[in-house]
Design an enzyme around this catalytic site. Structure first.
Site, PDB file in Angstrom:
ATOM      1  N   GLN A 175     -15.553   2.670  -5.752  1.00  0.00           N
ATOM      2  CA  GLN A 175     -14.874   1.507  -5.164  1.00  0.00           C
ATOM      3  C   GLN A 175     -13.371   1.771  -5.136  1.00  0.00           C
ATOM      4  O   GLN A 175     -12.611   0.993  -4.598  1.00  0.00           O
ATOM      5  CB  GLN A 175     -15.150   0.262  -6.012  1.00  0.00           C
ATOM      6  N   ASN A 176     -12.974   2.886  -5.733  1.00  0.00           N
ATOM      7  CA  ASN A 176     -11.540   3.176  -5.834  1.00  0.00           C
ATOM      8  C   ASN A 176     -11.002   3.741  -4.528  1.00  0.00           C
ATOM      9  O   ASN A 176     -11.680   4.494  -3.837  1.00  0.00           O
ATOM     10  CB  ASN A 176     -11.285   4.161  -6.975  1.00  0.00           C
ATOM     11  N   ASP A 205      -8.113   5.463  -4.596  1.00  0.00           N
ATOM     12  CA  ASP A 205      -7.312   6.655  -4.920  1.00  0.00           C
ATOM     13  C   ASP A 205      -8.125   7.912  -4.598  1.00  0.00           C
ATOM     14  O   ASP A 205      -9.296   7.830  -4.220  1.00  0.00           O
ATOM     15  CB  ASP A 205      -6.867   6.622  -6.407  1.00  0.00           C
ATOM     16  N   ARG A 215       1.288   1.837  -3.627  1.00  0.00           N
ATOM     17  CA  ARG A 215       0.055   2.371  -4.232  1.00  0.00           C
ATOM     18  C   ARG A 215      -0.105   3.849  -3.861  1.00  0.00           C
ATOM     19  O   ARG A 215      -0.485   4.681  -4.650  1.00  0.00           O
ATOM     20  CB  ARG A 215      -1.194   1.628  -3.743  1.00  0.00           C
ATOM     21  N   TYR A 240       0.826  -1.220   0.000  1.00  0.00           N
ATOM     22  CA  TYR A 240       0.000   0.000   0.000  1.00  0.00           C
ATOM     23  C   TYR A 240       0.858   1.267   0.000  1.00  0.00           C
ATOM     24  O   TYR A 240       0.421   2.294  -0.521  1.00  0.00           O
ATOM     25  CB  TYR A 240      -1.030  -0.028   1.147  1.00  0.00           C
ATOM     26  N   HIS A 282     -14.513   1.273  -0.436  1.00  0.00           N
ATOM     27  CA  HIS A 282     -13.435   0.335  -0.093  1.00  0.00           C
ATOM     28  C   HIS A 282     -12.257   0.992   0.605  1.00  0.00           C
ATOM     29  O   HIS A 282     -11.157   0.457   0.580  1.00  0.00           O
ATOM     30  CB  HIS A 282     -12.977  -0.415  -1.365  1.00  0.00           C
ATOM     31  N   GLY A 325     -16.788   2.033 -15.374  1.00  0.00           N
ATOM     32  CA  GLY A 325     -15.503   1.362 -15.177  1.00  0.00           C
ATOM     33  C   GLY A 325     -15.447   0.364 -14.041  1.00  0.00           C
ATOM     34  O   GLY A 325     -14.456   0.301 -13.325  1.00  0.00           O
ATOM     35  N   SER A 334     -16.290  -3.903 -13.217  1.00  0.00           N
ATOM     36  CA  SER A 334     -16.742  -5.180 -13.775  1.00  0.00           C
ATOM     37  C   SER A 334     -17.953  -5.713 -13.017  1.00  0.00           C
ATOM     38  O   SER A 334     -18.491  -6.760 -13.384  1.00  0.00           O
ATOM     39  CB  SER A 334     -15.594  -6.192 -13.735  1.00  0.00           C
TER      40      SER A 334
HETATM   41  P1  OAD Z   1     -12.158  -4.410 -12.235  1.00  0.00           P
HETATM   42  O1  OAD Z   1     -10.710  -4.483 -12.557  1.00  0.00           O
HETATM   43  O2  OAD Z   1     -12.841  -5.669 -11.822  1.00  0.00           O
HETATM   44  O3  OAD Z   1     -12.971  -3.839 -13.485  1.00  0.00           O
HETATM   45  C1  OAD Z   1     -12.513  -2.724 -14.194  1.00  0.00           C
HETATM   46  C2  OAD Z   1     -13.510  -2.357 -15.277  1.00  0.00           C
HETATM   47  O4  OAD Z   1     -13.037  -1.161 -15.881  1.00  0.00           O
HETATM   48  C3  OAD Z   1     -13.686  -3.386 -16.378  1.00  0.00           C
HETATM   49  O5  OAD Z   1     -15.064  -3.588 -16.659  1.00  0.00           O
HETATM   50  C4  OAD Z   1     -12.969  -2.732 -17.580  1.00  0.00           C
HETATM   51  O6  OAD Z   1     -13.545  -3.097 -18.837  1.00  0.00           O
HETATM   52  C5  OAD Z   1     -13.198  -1.280 -17.290  1.00  0.00           C
HETATM   53  N1  OAD Z   1     -12.246  -0.344 -17.934  1.00  0.00           N
HETATM   54  C6  OAD Z   1     -10.981  -0.558 -18.364  1.00  0.00           C
HETATM   55  N2  OAD Z   1     -10.464   0.561 -18.918  1.00  0.00           N
HETATM   56  C7  OAD Z   1     -11.430   1.525 -18.836  1.00  0.00           C
HETATM   57  C8  OAD Z   1     -11.530   2.903 -19.230  1.00  0.00           C
HETATM   58  N3  OAD Z   1     -10.519   3.532 -19.820  1.00  0.00           N
HETATM   59  N4  OAD Z   1     -12.680   3.558 -18.959  1.00  0.00           N
HETATM   60  C9  OAD Z   1     -13.725   2.941 -18.377  1.00  0.00           C
HETATM   61  N5  OAD Z   1     -13.698   1.638 -18.000  1.00  0.00           N
HETATM   62  C10 OAD Z   1     -12.572   0.946 -18.217  1.00  0.00           C
HETATM   63  O7  OAD Z   1     -12.322  -3.265 -11.123  1.00  0.00           O
HETATM   64  P2  OAD Z   1     -13.521  -2.966 -10.115  1.00  0.00           P
HETATM   65  O8  OAD Z   1     -14.827  -3.413 -10.683  1.00  0.00           O
HETATM   66  O9  OAD Z   1     -13.376  -1.560  -9.694  1.00  0.00           O
HETATM   67  O10 OAD Z   1     -11.421  -3.928  -4.102  1.00  0.00           O
HETATM   68  O11 OAD Z   1     -13.145  -3.872  -8.894  1.00  0.00           O
HETATM   69  C11 OAD Z   1     -13.906  -3.821  -7.726  1.00  0.00           C
HETATM   70  C12 OAD Z   1     -13.064  -4.060  -6.497  1.00  0.00           C
HETATM   71  O12 OAD Z   1     -12.330  -5.259  -6.647  1.00  0.00           O
HETATM   72  C13 OAD Z   1     -11.983  -3.014  -6.248  1.00  0.00           C
HETATM   73  O13 OAD Z   1     -12.473  -1.901  -5.547  1.00  0.00           O
HETATM   74  C14 OAD Z   1     -10.956  -3.750  -5.454  1.00  0.00           C
HETATM   75  C15 OAD Z   1     -10.963  -5.037  -6.237  1.00  0.00           C
HETATM   76  O14 OAD Z   1     -10.552  -6.164  -5.633  1.00  0.00           O
HETATM   77  C16 OAD Z   1     -10.538  -3.930  -3.077  1.00  0.00           C
HETATM   78  O15 OAD Z   1      -9.355  -3.735  -3.224  1.00  0.00           O
HETATM   79  C17 OAD Z   1     -11.162  -4.165  -1.738  1.00  0.00           C
END
Ligand code: OAD
Length: 232
Positions: free
Chosen positions: A86-87, A89, A56, A53, A104, A175, A177
């Site tokens: 969920q970010n 940052d 990060r 971290y 988160h 952005g 999944s």
């Molecule tokens: P993911 O990595 O699972 O998903 C990222 C999403 O962003 C995907 O659907 C990509 O297609 C999309 N993406 C990629 N580039 C992009 C762009 N330029 N503009 C828009 N979208 C784009 O990340 P999260 O869904 O945020 O938790 O993950 C959720 C949680 O899982 C995070 O908060 C983290 C992780 O484990 C913890 O650390 C507790």
């Protein structure tokens, strides 16, 4: 003014140069999630987790909000905007979003290892304090730990997030999944009357009866299109 609620995920910050988690080459490919994002991993090797971290956190000094973060702040002229992210940052805040809920946790904060969500022991770090070491203590005498909600831990902000989502006239997913709960489950609290949008360059599977307007673009291009369509 109408209420517009955004749910953002790692893709929101991708154009700033921060890796997503589940895309190819994402963070969880390089660092096993059990090691760096679970209470068990932290117990097993606190030094490694603290270092992860620290890295990060230091990356925050090298990155900037992207056009997407900036365009979201423009929506505040037209709507009551709440950003639920969920970010971990701080790019939404640095772009100027005034109401951000972090589901988160936050990289810029540290907390007690014994009592992580006790606000008494949560501390905002100044950039010169970003390097936390083993032996740096919270006010209750326990090791300072990253203020991050790890897998298997409760998500204290979810109730507040639900309140805002259930009052949304417009709900925008950007952005993410939609793999991680309870964040992804927020969609279940969106009203049937709400206007729902999803911005992502890839197909995202969502389990919902709502009609969703898809903008298959990256965050900055996609939010520019959203602005045009909402503020005609
Ligand atoms: P993911 O990595 O699972 O998903 C990222 C999403 O962003 C995907 O659907 C990509 O297609 C999309 N993406 C990629 N580039 C992009 C762009 N330029 N503009 C828009 N979208 C784009 O990340 P999260 O869904 O945020 O938790 O993950 C959720 C949680 O899982 C995070 O908060 C983290 C992780 O484990 C913890 O650390 C507790």
């Amino acid at each position: 003014m109408k209420n517009l609620v955004v749910l953002s995920g790692a893709g929101m910050s991708a154009e700033s140069g921060i890796s997503t988690f589940r895309d190819a080459g994402g963070l969880w490919d390089t660092y096993p999630v059990e090691q760096v994002a679970t209470p068990e991993g932290y117990k097993r090797d606190p030094a490694l987790v603290i270092r992860f971290y620290n890295e990060r956190r230091k990356q925050l000094l090298d990155v900037k909000p992207n056009g997407g973060h900036e365009l979201l702040t423009k929506l505040e002229k037209h709507f009551n905007v709440t950003v639920i992210t969920q970010n971990v940052d701080n790019l939404h805040e640095r772009a100027g979003s005034t109401h951000v809920i972090h589901l988160h946790g936050e990289l810029t904060k540290v907390c007690s290892s014994k009592d992580p969500y006790n606000p008494h022991y949560i501390k905002e770090l100044k950039p010169e304090e970003y390097d936390v070491e083993l032996g740096d203590l919270a006010a209750d005498g326990s090791q300072l730990r990253p203020f991050i909600v790890w897998f298997g831990e409760a998500v204290p902000q979810i109730e507040t997030a639900i309140q805002f989502v259930s009052k949304a006239d417009i709900f925008v997913i950007i952005g993410t999944s939609m793999n991680v709960y309870p964040a992804a489950g927020l969609l279940n609290y969106v009203s049937r009357e709400a206007d729902v949008w999803l911005i992502d360059p890839k197909e995202v599977r969502v389990d919902s009866f709502l009609k969703i307007n898809i903008i298959r673009k990256g965050a900055s291009e996609g939010i520019a299109e959203l602005l045009l369509r909402l503020c005609k």
